[in-house]
Design a protein around this motif. Structure first.
Motif, PDB file in Angstrom:
ATOM      1  N   MET A   1       0.823  -1.208   0.000  1.00  0.00           N
ATOM      2  CA  MET A   1       0.000   0.000   0.000  1.00  0.00           C
ATOM      3  C   MET A   1       0.861   1.263   0.000  1.00  0.00           C
ATOM      4  SD  MET A   1      -3.006   0.960   2.713  1.00  0.00           S
ATOM      5  CE  MET A   1      -1.860   0.890   4.106  1.00  0.00           C
ATOM      6  N   ASN A   2       1.943   1.259   0.765  1.00  0.00           N
ATOM      7  CA  ASN A   2       2.827   2.424   0.837  1.00  0.00           C
ATOM      8  C   ASN A   2       3.455   2.733  -0.516  1.00  0.00           C
ATOM      9  OD1 ASN A   2       2.246   2.455   3.539  1.00  0.00           O
ATOM     10  ND2 ASN A   2       4.236   1.727   4.217  1.00  0.00           N
TER      11      ASN A   2
ATOM     12  N   LEU B   1      11.273   5.105   4.379  1.00  0.00           N
ATOM     13  CA  LEU B   1      10.905   4.375   5.601  1.00  0.00           C
ATOM     14  C   LEU B   1      10.362   2.991   5.279  1.00  0.00           C
ATOM     15  CD1 LEU B   1       9.234   7.198   7.738  1.00  0.00           C
ATOM     16  CD2 LEU B   1      11.540   6.269   7.933  1.00  0.00           C
ATOM     17  N   THR B   2       9.614   2.883   4.184  1.00  0.00           N
ATOM     18  CA  THR B   2       9.094   1.575   3.777  1.00  0.00           C
ATOM     19  C   THR B   2      10.228   0.659   3.345  1.00  0.00           C
ATOM     20  OG1 THR B   2       7.029   2.617   3.035  1.00  0.00           O
ATOM     21  CG2 THR B   2       7.475   0.391   2.257  1.00  0.00           C
ATOM     22  N   GLN B   3      11.186   1.225   2.613  1.00  0.00           N
ATOM     23  CA  GLN B   3      12.333   0.443   2.162  1.00  0.00           C
ATOM     24  C   GLN B   3      13.164  -0.057   3.349  1.00  0.00           C
ATOM     25  OE1 GLN B   3      13.007  -0.557  -0.923  1.00  0.00           O
ATOM     26  NE2 GLN B   3      14.823  -1.658  -0.230  1.00  0.00           N
TER      27      GLN B   3
ATOM     28  N   SER C   1       6.254   2.214  11.101  1.00  0.00           N
ATOM     29  CA  SER C   1       5.813   3.589  11.370  1.00  0.00           C
ATOM     30  C   SER C   1       5.637   4.408  10.097  1.00  0.00           C
ATOM     31  CB  SER C   1       6.817   4.290  12.284  1.00  0.00           C
ATOM     32  OG  SER C   1       6.950   3.606  13.509  1.00  0.00           O
ATOM     33  N   ALA C   2       6.012   3.856   8.953  1.00  0.00           N
ATOM     34  CA  ALA C   2       5.827   4.551   7.675  1.00  0.00           C
ATOM     35  C   ALA C   2       4.359   4.856   7.407  1.00  0.00           C
ATOM     36  CB  ALA C   2       6.409   3.720   6.535  1.00  0.00           C
ATOM     37  N   PHE C   3       3.451   4.197   8.144  1.00  0.00           N
ATOM     38  CA  PHE C   3       2.028   4.456   7.931  1.00  0.00           C
ATOM     39  C   PHE C   3       1.677   5.927   8.175  1.00  0.00           C
ATOM     40  CE2 PHE C   3       1.774   4.060  12.529  1.00  0.00           C
ATOM     41  CZ  PHE C   3       0.759   4.943  12.868  1.00  0.00           C
ATOM     42  N   ILE C   4       2.459   6.602   9.034  1.00  0.00           N
ATOM     43  CA  ILE C   4       2.211   8.026   9.295  1.00  0.00           C
ATOM     44  C   ILE C   4       2.386   8.829   8.009  1.00  0.00           C
ATOM     45  CG2 ILE C   4       3.003  10.056  10.561  1.00  0.00           C
ATOM     46  CD1 ILE C   4       3.803   8.287  12.830  1.00  0.00           C
TER      47      ILE C   4
ATOM     48  N   LEU D   1      -0.523   8.354   5.638  1.00  0.00           N
ATOM     49  CA  LEU D   1      -1.669   9.210   5.927  1.00  0.00           C
ATOM     50  C   LEU D   1      -1.434  10.631   5.445  1.00  0.00           C
ATOM     51  CD1 LEU D   1      -2.506   7.993   9.561  1.00  0.00           C
ATOM     52  CD2 LEU D   1      -3.519   7.227   7.416  1.00  0.00           C
ATOM     53  N   TRP D   2      -0.214  11.145   5.662  1.00  0.00           N
ATOM     54  CA  TRP D   2       0.105  12.521   5.289  1.00  0.00           C
ATOM     55  C   TRP D   2       0.225  12.707   3.783  1.00  0.00           C
ATOM     56  CZ3 TRP D   2       4.346  13.338   9.571  1.00  0.00           C
ATOM     57  CH2 TRP D   2       3.705  13.486  10.804  1.00  0.00           C
ATOM     58  N   VAL D   3       0.400  11.613   3.045  1.00  0.00           N
ATOM     59  CA  VAL D   3       0.441  11.695   1.583  1.00  0.00           C
ATOM     60  C   VAL D   3      -0.942  11.410   0.994  1.00  0.00           C
ATOM     61  CG1 VAL D   3       1.341  10.623  -0.526  1.00  0.00           C
ATOM     62  CG2 VAL D   3       2.884  11.120   1.375  1.00  0.00           C
ATOM     63  N   ALA D   4      -1.570  10.333   1.441  1.00  0.00           N
ATOM     64  CA  ALA D   4      -2.796   9.857   0.806  1.00  0.00           C
ATOM     65  C   ALA D   4      -3.973  10.819   0.964  1.00  0.00           C
ATOM     66  CB  ALA D   4      -3.159   8.483   1.372  1.00  0.00           C
ATOM     67  N   PHE D   5      -4.278  11.210   2.195  1.00  0.00           N
ATOM     68  CA  PHE D   5      -5.482  12.008   2.419  1.00  0.00           C
ATOM     69  C   PHE D   5      -5.423  13.393   1.775  1.00  0.00           C
ATOM     70  CE2 PHE D   5      -6.084   8.778   5.711  1.00  0.00           C
ATOM     71  CZ  PHE D   5      -7.412   8.455   5.494  1.00  0.00           C
TER      72      PHE D   5
END
Length: 372
Positions: free
Chosen positions: A196-197, A317-319, A324-327, A330-334
């Motif tokens: 997803m990231n 962060l995903t790599q 914690s990359a989920f933060i 959220l800041w990119v997707a929404f």
């Protein structure tokens, strides 16, 4: 623990598995009691999972700040069973990074017993924790009740679970978990989060490249974009310096942990300084550098610059493999999806509108400062 023990002993509900209540001493002396139990006691080899109760404060919500290792079913059990779940994988990764100079029995059970578990702790009003003011009259009874409700429910769930008997068969991968406004906890496998990231980051990069690399205005767009990107980084850096100056000042006057008494104190103290600095930098930039630029276009450029930063952070962060990359997700997707939807709607009416969110920048700076 005593109340839960009493409740279970009086319950007519049969348990599929035995429950051991371990009251440890010598925690502050290199965790000797937990180490002695898990390495020497005859019951240790029969344990399949554990719940560790900690405290870094004297009340508030008890936070799940460590889970696993690599047993996502345990997190799902907590999410499903706890009446008032409160958990964060961010707290887990910060704590396990070593930034916070502390340790718990969780590490002993995990490393020496190879047992999966859940680590919970009270975190409110840590200012008086382990001081002469840490007395029984300051313990909040509603916090104890809340913790009791949660732990009893999770304990019953685990003690009647078929997975507990073969817990090692369900050991696969990590899990991303975080609470939504304190209402419920969202949890999903880290491998799903990784996919997803990357998808969200790719969408952001496609959107930005389509805007910036337009043939007729490519050079001009890139110049304005990277200028805005540089000013954005400068604003964050100066904001971080300002927050650190405030932290040094608080330390010099002997109030180094005053922000630790309640969450709103830290937000008022450091959040106000961070917000003021961000506003100041952007106000000066607009006054002296962007004198004649249209406000709508200016907001659009800085939105893209901020989006680029968080998309890059999300990818990195995903790599690295941080949950914690989920933060950043959220800041990119929404903001991006909201902008795309609104832009499409208003474009059909011959109008143009943009959304520009800077509040997450303030939260990022404050989070970094508090972690340091």
């Amino acid at each position: 623990m005593l109340e839960i023990l009493s409740t279970l002993s009086k319950s007519s509900e049969p348990l599929q598995h035995a429950v051991i209540f371990l009251f440890n001493g010598a925690e502050e002396n290199i965790l000797q009691a937990s180490h002695g139990f898990i390495t020497q006691h005859e019951w240790a080899k029969s344990i399949r999972a554990f719940i560790n109760l900690e405290a870094a404060g004297v009340g508030g919500k008890e936070l799940v700040f460590q889970t696993g290792p690599e047993n996502p079913w345990l997190v799902q059990a907590y999410v499903s069973a706890a009446e008032h779940p409160f958990a964060s994988v961010v707290a887990q990764e910060i704590f396990q990074s070593g930034i916070i100079p502390a340790d718990t029995d969780f590490r002993i059970y995990r490393d020496f017993g190879n047992i999966p578990g859940i680590d919970l702790a009270f975190i409110e009003n840590g200012y008086i924790y382990h001081t002469k003011y840490d007395t029984s009259d300051r313990i909040l009874t509603d916090s104890i009740q809340r913790a009791g409700d949660n732990i009893l429910a999770v304990l019953k769930y685990l003690a009647t679970s078929d997975k507990l008997a073969k817990s090692f068969e369900y050991r696969h991968g990590n899990v991303v978990f975080f609470d939504i406004l304190g209402l419920f906890v969202l949890a999903y496998p880290a491998r799903v989060g990784t996919i997803m990231n990357y998808i969200i980051a790719a969408i952001a990069f496609i959107y930005l490249s389509k805007k910036i690399l337009q043939p007729k205005t490519k050079v001009n767009n890139m110049k304005k974009f990277f200028t805005a990107f540089g000013l954005t980084l400068l604003s964050w850096l100066s904001t971080l310096v300002t927050v650190l100056i405030v932290a040094v000042f608080i330390s010099l006057i002997g109030r180094s942990l005053s922000w630790y008494s309640h969450f709103y104190v830290s937000m008022s103290l450091y959040g106000t300084a961070a917000t003021a600095k961000l506003i100041l930098v952007h106000t000066l930039a607009k006054k002296f550098y962007y004198k004649n630029m249209n406000d709508q276009y200016l907001g659009d450029v800085f939105f893209d610059a901020s989006l680029m930063f968080w998309a890059i952070a999300l990818t990195v962060l995903t790599q690295i493999g941080l949950c914690s990359a989920f933060i950043c997700t959220l800041w990119v997707a929404f903001p991006l999806f909201t902008k795309l939807m609104i832009h499409k709607e208003f474009r059909q009416k011959g109008k143009n509108l943009f959304l520009f969110f800077h509040f997450h920048d303030v939260l990022k700076i404050v989070t970094l400062a508090l972690a340091m």
